[in-house]
Design a protein around this motif. Sequence first.
Motif, PDB file in Angstrom:
ATOM      1  N   LEU A   1       0.834  -1.204   0.000  1.00  0.00           N
ATOM      2  CA  LEU A   1       0.000   0.000   0.000  1.00  0.00           C
ATOM      3  C   LEU A   1       0.871   1.258   0.000  1.00  0.00           C
ATOM      4  N   GLU A   2       1.949   1.242   0.767  1.00  0.00           N
ATOM      5  CA  GLU A   2       2.839   2.404   0.806  1.00  0.00           C
ATOM      6  C   GLU A   2       3.455   2.677  -0.558  1.00  0.00           C
ATOM      7  N   ALA A   3       3.790   1.630  -1.286  1.00  0.00           N
ATOM      8  CA  ALA A   3       4.354   1.804  -2.632  1.00  0.00           C
ATOM      9  C   ALA A   3       3.318   2.422  -3.576  1.00  0.00           C
ATOM     10  N   GLN A   4       2.066   1.986  -3.469  1.00  0.00           N
ATOM     11  CA  GLN A   4       1.014   2.544  -4.307  1.00  0.00           C
ATOM     12  C   GLN A   4       0.758   4.020  -3.977  1.00  0.00           C
ATOM     13  N   ILE A   5       0.838   4.360  -2.697  1.00  0.00           N
ATOM     14  CA  ILE A   5       0.642   5.758  -2.284  1.00  0.00           C
ATOM     15  C   ILE A   5       1.750   6.638  -2.838  1.00  0.00           C
ATOM     16  N   GLU A   6       2.972   6.155  -2.778  1.00  0.00           N
ATOM     17  CA  GLU A   6       4.101   6.935  -3.311  1.00  0.00           C
ATOM     18  C   GLU A   6       3.981   7.122  -4.815  1.00  0.00           C
ATOM     19  N   VAL A   7       3.511   6.089  -5.506  1.00  0.00           N
ATOM     20  CA  VAL A   7       3.293   6.196  -6.960  1.00  0.00           C
ATOM     21  C   VAL A   7       2.236   7.254  -7.256  1.00  0.00           C
ATOM     22  N   LEU A   8       1.170   7.278  -6.468  1.00  0.00           N
ATOM     23  CA  LEU A   8       0.120   8.271  -6.674  1.00  0.00           C
ATOM     24  C   LEU A   8       0.647   9.687  -6.479  1.00  0.00           C
ATOM     25  N   ARG A   9       1.418   9.903  -5.449  1.00  0.00           N
ATOM     26  CA  ARG A   9       1.957  11.251  -5.190  1.00  0.00           C
ATOM     27  C   ARG A   9       2.893  11.690  -6.318  1.00  0.00           C
ATOM     28  N   ASP A  10       3.693  10.762  -6.800  1.00  0.00           N
ATOM     29  CA  ASP A  10       4.572  11.094  -7.923  1.00  0.00           C
ATOM     30  C   ASP A  10       3.759  11.365  -9.187  1.00  0.00           C
ATOM     31  N   THR A  11       2.710  10.583  -9.410  1.00  0.00           N
ATOM     32  CA  THR A  11       1.845  10.791 -10.579  1.00  0.00           C
ATOM     33  C   THR A  11       1.165  12.145 -10.523  1.00  0.00           C
ATOM     34  N   GLN A  12       0.695  12.539  -9.327  1.00  0.00           N
ATOM     35  CA  GLN A  12       0.040  13.846  -9.210  1.00  0.00           C
ATOM     36  C   GLN A  12       1.018  14.978  -9.523  1.00  0.00           C
ATOM     37  N   ARG A  13       2.257  14.859  -9.066  1.00  0.00           N
ATOM     38  CA  ARG A  13       3.254  15.896  -9.375  1.00  0.00           C
ATOM     39  C   ARG A  13       3.486  16.009 -10.882  1.00  0.00           C
ATOM     40  N   LYS A  14       3.546  14.879 -11.565  1.00  0.00           N
ATOM     41  CA  LYS A  14       3.791  14.900 -13.006  1.00  0.00           C
ATOM     42  C   LYS A  14       2.582  15.425 -13.775  1.00  0.00           C
ATOM     43  N   TYR A  15       1.401  15.059 -13.329  1.00  0.00           N
ATOM     44  CA  TYR A  15       0.190  15.561 -13.986  1.00  0.00           C
ATOM     45  C   TYR A  15       0.009  17.059 -13.730  1.00  0.00           C
ATOM     46  N   ALA A  16       0.418  17.508 -12.549  1.00  0.00           N
ATOM     47  CA  ALA A  16       0.366  18.945 -12.265  1.00  0.00           C
ATOM     48  C   ALA A  16       1.304  19.704 -13.199  1.00  0.00           C
ATOM     49  N   ASN A  17       2.431  19.106 -13.545  1.00  0.00           N
ATOM     50  CA  ASN A  17       3.359  19.739 -14.489  1.00  0.00           C
ATOM     51  C   ASN A  17       2.748  19.788 -15.887  1.00  0.00           C
ATOM     52  N   ILE A  18       2.092  18.700 -16.309  1.00  0.00           N
ATOM     53  CA  ILE A  18       1.394  18.696 -17.605  1.00  0.00           C
ATOM     54  C   ILE A  18       0.311  19.773 -17.626  1.00  0.00           C
ATOM     55  N   LEU A  19      -0.418  19.904 -16.540  1.00  0.00           N
ATOM     56  CA  LEU A  19      -1.465  20.917 -16.455  1.00  0.00           C
ATOM     57  C   LEU A  19      -0.884  22.323 -16.564  1.00  0.00           C
ATOM     58  N   ARG A  20       0.220  22.560 -15.881  1.00  0.00           N
ATOM     59  CA  ARG A  20       0.863  23.880 -15.936  1.00  0.00           C
ATOM     60  C   ARG A  20       1.320  24.216 -17.348  1.00  0.00           C
ATOM     61  N   LEU A  21       1.926  23.244 -18.038  1.00  0.00           N
ATOM     62  CA  LEU A  21       2.421  23.489 -19.395  1.00  0.00           C
ATOM     63  C   LEU A  21       1.275  23.648 -20.396  1.00  0.00           C
ATOM     64  N   SER A  22       0.221  22.857 -20.245  1.00  0.00           N
ATOM     65  CA  SER A  22      -0.909  22.982 -21.175  1.00  0.00           C
ATOM     66  C   SER A  22      -1.633  24.307 -20.982  1.00  0.00           C
ATOM     67  N   ARG A  23      -1.701  24.797 -19.748  1.00  0.00           N
ATOM     68  CA  ARG A  23      -2.277  26.121 -19.518  1.00  0.00           C
ATOM     69  C   ARG A  23      -1.411  27.212 -20.142  1.00  0.00           C
ATOM     70  N   ALA A  24      -0.102  27.050 -20.031  1.00  0.00           N
ATOM     71  CA  ALA A  24       0.793  28.033 -20.655  1.00  0.00           C
ATOM     72  C   ALA A  24       0.623  28.027 -22.172  1.00  0.00           C
ATOM     73  N   LEU A  25       0.523  26.835 -22.776  1.00  0.00           N
ATOM     74  CA  LEU A  25       0.311  26.733 -24.222  1.00  0.00           C
ATOM     75  C   LEU A  25      -1.002  27.393 -24.624  1.00  0.00           C
ATOM     76  N   THR A  26      -2.055  27.133 -23.860  1.00  0.00           N
ATOM     77  CA  THR A  26      -3.363  27.727 -24.166  1.00  0.00           C
ATOM     78  C   THR A  26      -3.303  29.248 -24.069  1.00  0.00           C
ATOM     79  N   ASN A  27      -2.646  29.748 -23.040  1.00  0.00           N
ATOM     80  CA  ASN A  27      -2.541  31.193 -22.852  1.00  0.00           C
ATOM     81  C   ASN A  27      -1.751  31.850 -23.984  1.00  0.00           C
ATOM     82  N   HIS A  28      -0.628  31.248 -24.357  1.00  0.00           N
ATOM     83  CA  HIS A  28       0.187  31.810 -25.446  1.00  0.00           C
ATOM     84  C   HIS A  28      -0.555  31.737 -26.780  1.00  0.00           C
TER      85      HIS A  28
END
Length: 313
Positions: free
Chosen positions: A94-121
């Motif tokens: 379970l701890e391994a799955q939780i760590e994977v989720l936290r890492d996934t959220q960080r990476k998806y947050a980066n995708i969200l930030r970049l896609s918002r920047a692309l949309t704005n530009h």
Amino acid sequence: MVEDNDNFATSQQASHGGGYTPSPGSMYSRGTGYGSQQGSTIPAQGMPGSQRFLENSKSKIDAIKTWSVSTYKCTRQIISEKLGRGSKTVDLQLEAQIEVLRDTQRKYANILRLSRALTNHFYQVVQTQRALGDAFTDLAVKSPELQDEFTYNAETQRNLCKNGETLLGALNFFTSNVNTLCNKTMEDSLITIRQYETARVEYDAYRTDMEALQLQPRDSATVAKVEESKRKYSVHKEKFDKLRGDVAIKLKFLEENKVKVMHKQLLLFHNAISAYFSGNQQALDATLKQFSIKLKPPSENMPSFLESDAHQQ
């Protein structure tokens, strides 16, 4: 002379003896004098309002006492774990799955930030193309010798604006769904995980306390404490087991939902970008129709100020 002496004696007796009779309205009159309780009202101690106040005060004090004891035990458990002196309950899978989720959220947050920047530009590009088309149209009227050249350049910019607004609709749809997945769906699972981690510390704290009491010499006082610690341990164990099951279920459904959502969103992103930059207007329109995206007016395609602030950060 004798009469005067009698009057003087009478006045002295009134001053030093018991013959003084106060007036009825005097503060020293009997029955209503200073210190008398006649005519006053003392509230009864056993009234319902007083009882409720005492009960509420007692319940608040008990709640504060329980919270203080629990906080102390949990703080002691956390410190002992950090110092390597205390034991910690760990579910490795379970701890391994939780760590994977936290890492996934960080990476998806980066995708969200970049896609918002692309949309704005890209929104700024579309606005510039619209202004450039208007300028070409104005010069086509005022410059007869270059009217044809300005006219077809104005038409080109208008077509680019139209396709750009279509692409903006697809980009806004993509960022909106990624935002929901990252900041709502994943965050909901992480809130449950934080509750599970808190319950784990409480469980270990009361388990350690129970084990320490069981090692003490047995007498009547110790036996009572051990029984009470067993009861509290059982309560926290039940809470911990329930939250552990909730986390496992949420992680399972989250993974299935993530794959389903991102499969659709990545296909949309790819088809819309490819159709726009290849100049295929029909394919771009078909992509929006495939994903049931309705275009908003041009002024509504601009990213919100929240998205702009997120981009700047």
